[in-house]
Design an enzyme around this catalytic site. Structure first.
Site, short mmCIF file in Angstrom:
data_model
loop_
_atom_site.label_atom_id
_atom_site.label_comp_id
_atom_site.label_asym_id
_atom_site.label_seq_id
_atom_site.Cartn_x
_atom_site.Cartn_y
_atom_site.Cartn_z
CG ASP A 54 30.18 32.25 48.51
OD1 ASP A 54 30.59 32.01 47.35
OD2 ASP A 54 30.21 33.41 49.00
NE ARG A 95 30.18 39.50 52.96
CZ ARG A 95 30.55 39.48 51.68
NH1 ARG A 95 29.98 40.31 50.82
NH2 ARG A 95 31.49 38.65 51.25
C1 UD1 Z 1 33.64 37.62 45.16
C2 UD1 Z 1 34.28 38.39 44.01
C3 UD1 Z 1 33.23 39.24 43.32
C4 UD1 Z 1 32.06 38.39 42.86
C5 UD1 Z 1 31.50 37.56 44.02
C6 UD1 Z 1 30.48 36.57 43.52
C7 UD1 Z 1 36.60 38.83 44.65
C8 UD1 Z 1 37.56 39.82 45.17
N1 UD1 Z 1 35.35 39.23 44.53
O1 UD1 Z 1 33.21 38.56 46.12
O2 UD1 Z 1 33.78 39.88 42.19
O3 UD1 Z 1 31.05 39.20 42.31
O4 UD1 Z 1 32.55 36.83 44.68
O5 UD1 Z 1 29.86 35.89 44.54
O6 UD1 Z 1 37.01 37.71 44.35
N2 UD1 Z 1 37.97 32.88 50.00
C9 UD1 Z 1 39.09 32.14 50.27
N3 UD1 Z 1 40.19 32.77 50.74
C10 UD1 Z 1 40.24 34.11 50.94
C11 UD1 Z 1 39.07 34.87 50.66
C12 UD1 Z 1 37.96 34.22 50.18
O7 UD1 Z 1 39.09 30.92 50.11
O8 UD1 Z 1 41.28 34.60 51.37
C13 UD1 Z 1 36.76 32.19 49.51
C14 UD1 Z 1 35.56 32.39 50.39
O9 UD1 Z 1 35.49 31.38 51.39
C15 UD1 Z 1 34.40 32.31 49.41
C16 UD1 Z 1 35.01 32.75 48.10
O10 UD1 Z 1 36.40 32.72 48.26
O11 UD1 Z 1 33.90 31.00 49.28
C17 UD1 Z 1 34.57 34.16 47.72
O12 UD1 Z 1 34.91 35.03 48.77
P1 UD1 Z 1 33.88 36.14 49.27
O13 UD1 Z 1 34.48 36.85 50.41
O14 UD1 Z 1 32.55 35.54 49.46
O15 UD1 Z 1 33.89 37.11 48.01
P2 UD1 Z 1 32.75 38.15 47.60
O16 UD1 Z 1 32.89 39.37 48.43
O17 UD1 Z 1 31.45 37.49 47.55
CA CA Z 2 30.66 35.51 48.15
#
Ligand code: UD1
Ligand code: CA
Length: 483
Positions: free
Chosen positions: A105, A18
């Site tokens: 993040d 995003r």
């Molecule tokens: C996530 C939560 C959501 C919460 C939000 C808060 C989930 C499914 N959802 O959503 O409930 O309200 O954070 O900010 O967890 N990451 C990995 N490996 C992966 C995917 C993600 O390391 O395979 C890391 C990303 O780099 C990031 C963090 O996990 O730092 C969160 O991932 P992101 O895609 O930002 O989740 P949100 O959609 O924000």
């Molecule tokens: Ca996030």
């Protein structure tokens, strides 16, 4: 020690689609630091047994940023969701009892809030404790579903909400304390039956409930703390919060800031009591400012050290310099790296200085360039003086002694020395050393021609008369011909 039974796991493998950026999300900056560095700094005071970051997208870049912060990395390849991210850390976590999971993040979370979350988890005998927040606009976040007894039933992702659930304004921050022995079996049961075909860590919460485990949610004292930076707009918002926090701390410690919302101060900047920052000032990097200084409007200082009682006049741009006590610079001064002003030295408007030392009380007040120069105390540099330090190949030094007077519009062709107490006449081009207490004049001698201008004007007037007479007679002839 009680704290050594937990590890920090930072989730940082995602791409950050995003943001639309070539740079991985967690390396974007807010408040003068990368997002992930903020997270690491918030976790470190809790003294975890270890800190692990899950990396994947642009893993090398993220790892390089984490190395100096002493955080180990584990590779998640491919990235199959936040639940999968935690699974890949399993071997590294070994028999650690608890994990504090923090997304890379979420830079605004405070150490005290994390410490309180750990306490709640231990005291509540929970399998999972979620940091939540009540926010006016919960769109995009997972929502916390509570049971009647106040414990958590499930987290529902934004994309899976029912219409009733959409109104819930308690959101999941993605910051959790987990009892690892209880979470591993649940992670094994995760299924990618969601919009993104991923294994969501959030789904493990409902699975814990099915095992009759206790899941708690603790509301963050300040909703700002849980802001996740998914978009450029989120980054801008996080930046604002950090800047506001820094200014508040400075004001608390005795710094006056006028129109604070226009002033930008990096996190490592230190400022003494009774210093005044005017509107539009930027203080960057490792800038250090003493007491009773005034930084006037529009000035930008990076990695610059100011002693006490320094005055920086408007719109000065100073980088990597040292300004001694009682010095004054600007308006519109430009210091490139390596400038040192000793006590009471003054640099005025439209003066550029680079890699030079100006001794005590030196004055260079107008329209000057000083590069690779050493100037003794009490010397006056006239308006428009230029050190010609570059011959197209080499940089050379200019050494000027004490109590020297350099006349206006002097070019000092380096390498060159001017001895103590010497004078240089205005308009000189100095190519040879000037002896102490001597006078150097290096320009064409003036010649005065009395009456010259008067005679020239007469001559011009006569020429003008002659040519206008010629024009009239030609015009008369012309009109006859056409008749
Ligand atoms: C996530 C939560 C959501 C919460 C939000 C808060 C989930 C499914 N959802 O959503 O409930 O309200 O954070 O900010 O967890 N990451 C990995 N490996 C992966 C995917 C993600 O390391 O395979 C890391 C990303 O780099 C990031 C963090 O996990 O730092 C969160 O991932 P992101 O895609 O930002 O989740 P949100 O959609 O924000
Ligand atoms: Ca996030």
């Amino acid at each position: 020690m009680a704290s050594s039974d937990f590890a920090v796991v930072i989730l940082a493998a995602g791409k950050g689609v995003r943001l639309r950026s070539a740079l991985p999300k967690v390396l974007h900056s807010a408040g003068g630091r990368s997002l992930i560095e903020h997270v690491v700094r918030a976790c470190r005071p809790l003294k975890p047994r270890s800190m692990i970051a899950i990396v994947g997208h642009e893993a090398e870049k993220v790892t390089a940023a984490l190395e100096p912060l002493n955080v180990r990395t584990v590779l998640q390849q491919p990235q199959r969701g936040t639940g999968h991210a935690l699974m890949v850390a399993r071997r590294s976590l070994g028999s650690t009892k608890f994990a504090l999971v923090v997304p890379g993040d979420a830079p605004l979370v405070r150490s005290e809030t994390l410490a309180a979350l750990l306490r709640t988890h231990r005291q509540g005998n929970a399998a999972a404790t979620i940091l939540s927040a009540e926010v006016p606009n919960p769109a995009g976040y997972g929502r916390i579903l509570r049971r009647q007894d106040g414990t958590v039933a499930a987290i529902v992702e934004d994309s899976a909400l029912t219409d009733d659930q959409r109104a819930i304004n308690e959101i999941n921050s993605s910051i959790y304390v987990l009892t690892l022995a209880k979470i591993w079996p649940c992670l094994g049961k995760l299924r990618p039956d969601n919009k993104h075909r991923e294994l969501y860590l959030t789904d493990a919460i409902a699975l814990l409930r099915e095992q009759n485990e206790i899941v708690l949610a603790q509301i963050a004292p300040d909703a700002d703390e849980v802001l996740g930076c998914n978009t450029r707009a989120d980054l801008a918002e996080a930046d604002l919060v950090f800047r506001r926090r820094k200014r508040a701390a400075l004001m608390e410690s005795g710094v006056t800031i006028q129109m604070p919302e226009t002033v930008l101060v990096d996190p490592d900047v230190i400022i003494g009591e009774d210093t005044i920052l005017e509107p539009g000032v930027q203080l960057l990097g490792r800038t250090r400012i003493g007491e009773r200084c005034t930084i006037r409007t529009g000035s930008i200082l990076s990695d610059t050290a100011l002693a006490d009682d320094v005055l920086v006049k408007p719109y000065s741009v100073l980088a990597e310099g040292q300004l001694g006590p009682g010095t004054q610079v600007g308006p519109f001064a430009h210091f490139r790296p390596g400038v040192k002003l000793l006590k009471g030295a003054r640099v005025g408007n439209f003066v550029e200085v680079k890699k030079s030392v100006l001794g005590e009380g030196v004055k260079a007040m107008h329209l000057t360039y000083l590069g690779d120069a050493r100037i003794g105390s009490g010397t006056n540099i006239g308006a428009g003086t230029i050190t010609c330090n570059y011959d197209g190949v080499h940089k050379s030094p200019t050494i000027i002694g004490k109590r020297v007077f350099i006349g206006s519009d002097t070019a000092l062709v380096a390498p060159v020395r001017v001895g103590d107490g010497a004078y240089v006449a205005a308009g000189s081009v100095i190519t040879e050393n000037v002896p102490a207490d001597g006078l150097a004049v290096a320009r064409g001698r003036q010649v005065n021609k009395p009456g010259w201008a008067h005679a020239r004007r007469k001559e011009l007037a006569a020429e003008k008369k002659k040519s206008s007479r010629r024009k009239t007679s030609r015009a008369k002839r012309g009109s006859k011909n056409s008749a």
